[in-house]
Scaffold this motif. Sequence first.
Motif, PDB file in Angstrom:
ATOM      1  N   LEU A 148       0.661  -1.156   0.075  1.00 16.87           N
ATOM      2  CA  LEU A 148      -0.066  -0.073  -0.061  1.00 16.87           C
ATOM      3  C   LEU A 148       0.896   1.181   0.057  1.00 16.87           C
ATOM      4  CD1 LEU A 148      -2.896  -1.107   2.555  1.00 16.87           C
ATOM      5  CD2 LEU A 148      -3.173  -0.693   0.047  1.00 16.87           C
ATOM      6  N   ILE A 149       2.159   1.152   1.029  1.00 17.91           N
ATOM      7  CA  ILE A 149       2.853   2.361   0.791  1.00 17.91           C
ATOM      8  C   ILE A 149       3.597   2.700  -0.762  1.00 17.91           C
ATOM      9  CG2 ILE A 149       5.001   3.177   1.551  1.00 17.91           C
ATOM     10  CD1 ILE A 149       4.250   1.877   4.366  1.00 17.91           C
ATOM     11  N   ILE A 150       3.951   1.554  -1.167  1.00 14.81           N
ATOM     12  CA  ILE A 150       4.530   1.528  -2.525  1.00 14.81           C
ATOM     13  C   ILE A 150       3.563   2.125  -3.432  1.00 14.81           C
ATOM     14  CG2 ILE A 150       5.654   0.261  -4.566  1.00 14.81           C
ATOM     15  CD1 ILE A 150       6.756  -1.551  -2.392  1.00 14.81           C
ATOM     16  N   ALA A 151       2.371   1.789  -3.514  1.00 16.87           N
ATOM     17  CA  ALA A 151       1.126   2.091  -4.344  1.00 16.87           C
ATOM     18  C   ALA A 151       1.269   3.689  -4.169  1.00 16.87           C
ATOM     19  CB  ALA A 151      -0.192   1.605  -4.019  1.00 16.87           C
ATOM     20  N   GLN A 152       1.219   4.222  -2.759  1.00 12.73           N
ATOM     21  CA  GLN A 152       1.138   5.923  -2.621  1.00 12.73           C
ATOM     22  C   GLN A 152       2.117   6.442  -3.360  1.00 12.73           C
ATOM     23  OE1 GLN A 152       1.097   6.302   1.539  1.00 12.73           O
ATOM     24  NE2 GLN A 152      -0.999   5.494   1.941  1.00 12.73           N
ATOM     25  N   GLN A 153       3.129   5.895  -3.267  1.00 15.10           N
ATOM     26  CA  GLN A 153       4.638   6.436  -4.386  1.00 15.10           C
ATOM     27  C   GLN A 153       4.235   6.457  -5.647  1.00 15.10           C
ATOM     28  OE1 GLN A 153       8.367   5.359  -2.934  1.00 15.10           O
ATOM     29  NE2 GLN A 153       7.718   4.411  -1.148  1.00 15.10           N
ATOM     30  N   VAL A 154       3.585   5.516  -6.449  1.00  7.97           N
ATOM     31  CA  VAL A 154       3.257   5.654  -7.690  1.00  7.97           C
ATOM     32  C   VAL A 154       2.393   6.705  -7.924  1.00  7.97           C
ATOM     33  CG1 VAL A 154       1.819   4.252  -9.400  1.00  7.97           C
ATOM     34  CG2 VAL A 154       3.126   2.985  -8.028  1.00  7.97           C
ATOM     35  N   VAL A 155       1.263   6.882  -7.002  1.00 13.75           N
ATOM     36  CA  VAL A 155       0.258   8.084  -7.143  1.00 13.75           C
ATOM     37  C   VAL A 155       1.164   9.260  -7.209  1.00 13.75           C
ATOM     38  CG1 VAL A 155      -1.557   9.343  -6.233  1.00 13.75           C
ATOM     39  CG2 VAL A 155      -1.457   6.764  -6.444  1.00 13.75           C
ATOM     40  N   THR A 156       2.216   9.381  -6.350  1.00 22.22           N
ATOM     41  CA  THR A 156       2.948  10.566  -6.136  1.00 22.22           C
ATOM     42  C   THR A 156       3.722  10.801  -7.329  1.00 22.22           C
ATOM     43  OG1 THR A 156       3.210  10.402  -3.616  1.00 22.22           O
ATOM     44  CG2 THR A 156       5.035  11.665  -4.861  1.00 22.22           C
ATOM     45  N   GLN A 157       4.095   9.986  -8.053  1.00 20.81           N
ATOM     46  CA  GLN A 157       4.974   9.935  -9.343  1.00 20.81           C
ATOM     47  C   GLN A 157       3.802  10.693 -10.277  1.00 20.81           C
ATOM     48  OE1 GLN A 157       7.929   9.724 -10.361  1.00 20.81           O
ATOM     49  NE2 GLN A 157       9.293   8.987  -8.495  1.00 20.81           N
ATOM     50  N   LEU A 158       2.652  10.028 -10.184  1.00 19.65           N
ATOM     51  CA  LEU A 158       2.095  10.446 -11.348  1.00 19.65           C
ATOM     52  C   LEU A 158       1.381  11.933 -11.011  1.00 19.65           C
ATOM     53  CD1 LEU A 158      -0.509   7.499 -11.411  1.00 19.65           C
ATOM     54  CD2 LEU A 158       0.962   8.113 -12.975  1.00 19.65           C
ATOM     55  N   GLU A 159       1.238  12.379  -9.854  1.00 19.08           N
ATOM     56  CA  GLU A 159       0.891  13.757  -9.466  1.00 19.08           C
ATOM     57  C   GLU A 159       2.113  14.695  -9.755  1.00 19.08           C
ATOM     58  OE1 GLU A 159      -1.837  15.389  -8.020  1.00 19.08           O
ATOM     59  OE2 GLU A 159      -2.716  13.260  -8.572  1.00 19.08           O
ATOM     60  N   LEU A 160       3.365  14.244  -9.527  1.00 20.96           N
ATOM     61  CA  LEU A 160       4.664  15.181 -10.136  1.00 20.96           C
ATOM     62  C   LEU A 160       4.473  15.188 -11.646  1.00 20.96           C
ATOM     63  CD1 LEU A 160       7.133  13.683  -7.589  1.00 20.96           C
ATOM     64  CD2 LEU A 160       6.338  16.018  -7.630  1.00 20.96           C
ATOM     65  N   ARG A 161       3.991  14.230 -12.276  1.00 19.07           N
ATOM     66  CA  ARG A 161       4.208  14.296 -13.705  1.00 19.07           C
ATOM     67  C   ARG A 161       2.951  15.312 -14.032  1.00 19.07           C
ATOM     68  NH1 ARG A 161       5.153  10.781 -18.143  1.00 19.07           N
ATOM     69  NH2 ARG A 161       3.836  11.136 -19.906  1.00 19.07           N
ATOM     70  N   LYS A 162       1.975  15.267 -13.423  1.00 20.12           N
ATOM     71  CA  LYS A 162       0.806  16.145 -13.878  1.00 20.12           C
ATOM     72  C   LYS A 162       1.296  17.612 -13.594  1.00 20.12           C
ATOM     73  CE  LYS A 162      -4.250  16.606 -12.941  1.00 20.12           C
ATOM     74  NZ  LYS A 162      -5.306  16.089 -12.444  1.00 20.12           N
ATOM     75  N   ALA A 163       1.745  17.755 -12.210  1.00 24.30           N
ATOM     76  CA  ALA A 163       2.068  19.137 -11.996  1.00 24.30           C
ATOM     77  C   ALA A 163       3.278  19.722 -12.900  1.00 24.30           C
ATOM     78  CB  ALA A 163       2.698  19.279 -10.535  1.00 24.30           C
ATOM     79  N   GLY A 164       4.213  18.927 -13.454  1.00 25.83           N
ATOM     80  CA  GLY A 164       5.259  19.357 -14.263  1.00 25.83           C
ATOM     81  C   GLY A 164       4.529  19.629 -15.656  1.00 25.83           C
ATOM     82  N   GLN A 165       3.757  18.930 -16.011  1.00 26.29           N
ATOM     83  CA  GLN A 165       3.025  19.330 -17.417  1.00 26.29           C
ATOM     84  C   GLN A 165       2.189  20.559 -17.313  1.00 26.29           C
ATOM     85  OE1 GLN A 165       0.731  15.711 -17.934  1.00 26.29           O
ATOM     86  NE2 GLN A 165       2.275  14.448 -19.130  1.00 26.29           N
ATOM     87  N   ILE A 166       1.780  20.790 -16.244  1.00 27.49           N
ATOM     88  CA  ILE A 166       0.908  22.022 -16.156  1.00 27.49           C
ATOM     89  C   ILE A 166       1.777  23.248 -15.915  1.00 27.49           C
ATOM     90  CG2 ILE A 166      -0.817  23.300 -14.618  1.00 27.49           C
ATOM     91  CD1 ILE A 166      -1.969  20.741 -14.022  1.00 27.49           C
ATOM     92  N   GLN A 167       2.910  23.006 -15.226  1.00 30.33           N
ATOM     93  CA  GLN A 167       3.743  24.083 -15.063  1.00 30.33           C
ATOM     94  C   GLN A 167       4.210  24.463 -16.370  1.00 30.33           C
ATOM     95  OE1 GLN A 167       4.785  25.695 -11.901  1.00 30.33           O
ATOM     96  NE2 GLN A 167       5.588  27.180 -13.282  1.00 30.33           N
ATOM     97  N   HIS A 168       4.635  23.383 -17.291  1.00 25.94           N
ATOM     98  CA  HIS A 168       5.258  23.612 -18.475  1.00 25.94           C
ATOM     99  C   HIS A 168       4.270  24.339 -19.479  1.00 25.94           C
ATOM    100  CE1 HIS A 168       6.400  22.545 -22.757  1.00 25.94           C
ATOM    101  NE2 HIS A 168       7.678  22.494 -22.268  1.00 25.94           N
ATOM    102  N   ASP A 169       3.047  24.036 -19.342  1.00 28.24           N
ATOM    103  CA  ASP A 169       2.195  24.531 -20.257  1.00 28.24           C
ATOM    104  C   ASP A 169       1.819  25.943 -19.871  1.00 28.24           C
ATOM    105  OD1 ASP A 169      -0.113  21.652 -20.361  1.00 28.24           O
ATOM    106  OD2 ASP A 169       1.658  22.158 -21.579  1.00 28.24           O
ATOM    107  N   LEU A 170       1.790  26.397 -18.491  1.00 22.27           N
ATOM    108  CA  LEU A 170       1.865  27.650 -18.077  1.00 22.27           C
ATOM    109  C   LEU A 170       3.001  28.467 -18.562  1.00 22.27           C
ATOM    110  CD1 LEU A 170       0.585  29.854 -16.342  1.00 22.27           C
ATOM    111  CD2 LEU A 170       1.836  28.761 -14.278  1.00 22.27           C
ATOM    112  N   LEU A 171       4.147  28.190 -18.252  1.00 19.95           N
ATOM    113  CA  LEU A 171       5.270  28.827 -18.637  1.00 19.95           C
ATOM    114  C   LEU A 171       5.571  29.055 -20.226  1.00 19.95           C
ATOM    115  CD1 LEU A 171       8.333  27.167 -16.512  1.00 19.95           C
ATOM    116  CD2 LEU A 171       7.078  29.613 -16.171  1.00 19.95           C
ATOM    117  N   ALA A 172       4.845  28.237 -21.080  1.00 24.85           N
ATOM    118  CA  ALA A 172       4.900  28.374 -22.650  1.00 24.85           C
ATOM    119  C   ALA A 172       3.715  29.401 -22.907  1.00 24.85           C
ATOM    120  CB  ALA A 172       4.327  26.906 -23.233  1.00 24.85           C
ATOM    121  N   GLN A 173       2.848  29.249 -22.265  1.00 28.59           N
ATOM    122  CA  GLN A 173       1.668  30.375 -22.366  1.00 28.59           C
ATOM    123  C   GLN A 173       2.178  31.770 -21.900  1.00 28.59           C
ATOM    124  OE1 GLN A 173      -2.110  29.836 -20.560  1.00 28.59           O
ATOM    125  NE2 GLN A 173      -2.171  27.652 -21.239  1.00 28.59           N
ATOM    126  N   SER A 174       3.048  31.842 -20.900  1.00 27.59           N
ATOM    127  CA  SER A 174       3.636  33.022 -20.437  1.00 27.59           C
ATOM    128  C   SER A 174       4.647  33.464 -21.649  1.00 27.59           C
ATOM    129  CB  SER A 174       4.283  32.788 -18.931  1.00 27.59           C
ATOM    130  OG  SER A 174       3.375  32.396 -18.089  1.00 27.59           O
TER     131      SER A 174
END
Length: 411
Positions: A148-174
Amino acid sequence: MKSAAIANNELARLTALDEYNILDTLAEQAYDQLTELASSVCGTPVALISLIDEKRQWFKSHHGLDAQETPREIAFCSHAIHHDELFEIPDSREDERFHDNPLVTGPTQVIFYAGAPLVTPSGLRLGTLCVIDHKPSYLTALQKRQLLIIAQQVVTQLELRKAGQIQHDLLAQSRSLEQSLLLTKSLEAKNKELEQFVYTVSHDLKSPLVTINGFTSMLAKELSAYTTEKQKHRFQRILENLTHMGDLLTNLLALSRVMKAEISKAPIDLTTLIEQNWQRLMTGYKELEVELVLTKPLHAIWANQTLLSQCIENLLSNAIRYRSAEQDLTLKIYTEELEDSVSLFISDNGIGIAKSDQKRAFNVFEQINPGKGTGIGLSLVKATMGKHNGSVSLVSELGQGSCFELRFPKT
């Protein structure tokens, strides 16, 4: 064989899965390390990160299995996502839902199965981190907890990926908006919304990351007498990745704050500010041979002290991190005053940056030297200079060091 029912929130679940932009992507080491760890901890030959799409289950990582996907109607994980806790099948041949399933009767031989749900922060189950054996088995209470703990780390990786994509899109727009005078109120609102999302995600992930780090450290200590050197090494790799993710979140938060902030400016005593940053930074490098040369007097700069301090600290840290192994580090800092601006120069004799890499060095998540830093520091410097209506430029050659110029307008 009984196929799993479709949940009432299926549309929302599929929408959330699509927002991670993860399906059909290439293999990534961070995810492969987690399935390898799950396989080792649970003592099974197979471990998968399974994401349940509309018609299939797709494996982001498949340790011990060649298949990349299977039809959803035969997927064990389609059943597992209906459960909040771990879903375990000790012997599928004795279970009426699975005894005649092709994954059981065929060459895959899924006899034992245990799946920990991958639950998003909004409570939607995207799939599972599952382990499989070709013979009947069961997990101990400790193994269930670890999975269960390792599964939480998988979700953390997914959230970091999503945050990075949004930040990249934001900077591209800027960047696009900086080149255009057609800025509209709707785009301003969207940018603020994206900035707030990145800030919120980065902030909210800090707490569970600390928890995961603590649990992993505790598990490593609890199992130290029972684990092999290879397993201890895997725990160490996980802890190192958690530390890196923590640094990444800290820098994402700092970048988000800069992008959002309305700044106030005042005359800054550069000599005092630089000496304070240097003393604080050198507490972590007491054994390092380094010479700091300040060409005094340094001209006063009209700036925001907090943001300027972050810029200076990032550039000084980079100079130390990318120093040459062939000579002691020398840093030279000086200023030049023009009619309408004051420039701060920070020069080093480090490893330098190739001309072909200099433009992208300021892009978010760009790491010219893989394995060092988070790839956000120079993006933070660039964003800060943009807030001051100033500029940052770089002159560098491989093996000859780097010189950064921060140019501030006088008003």
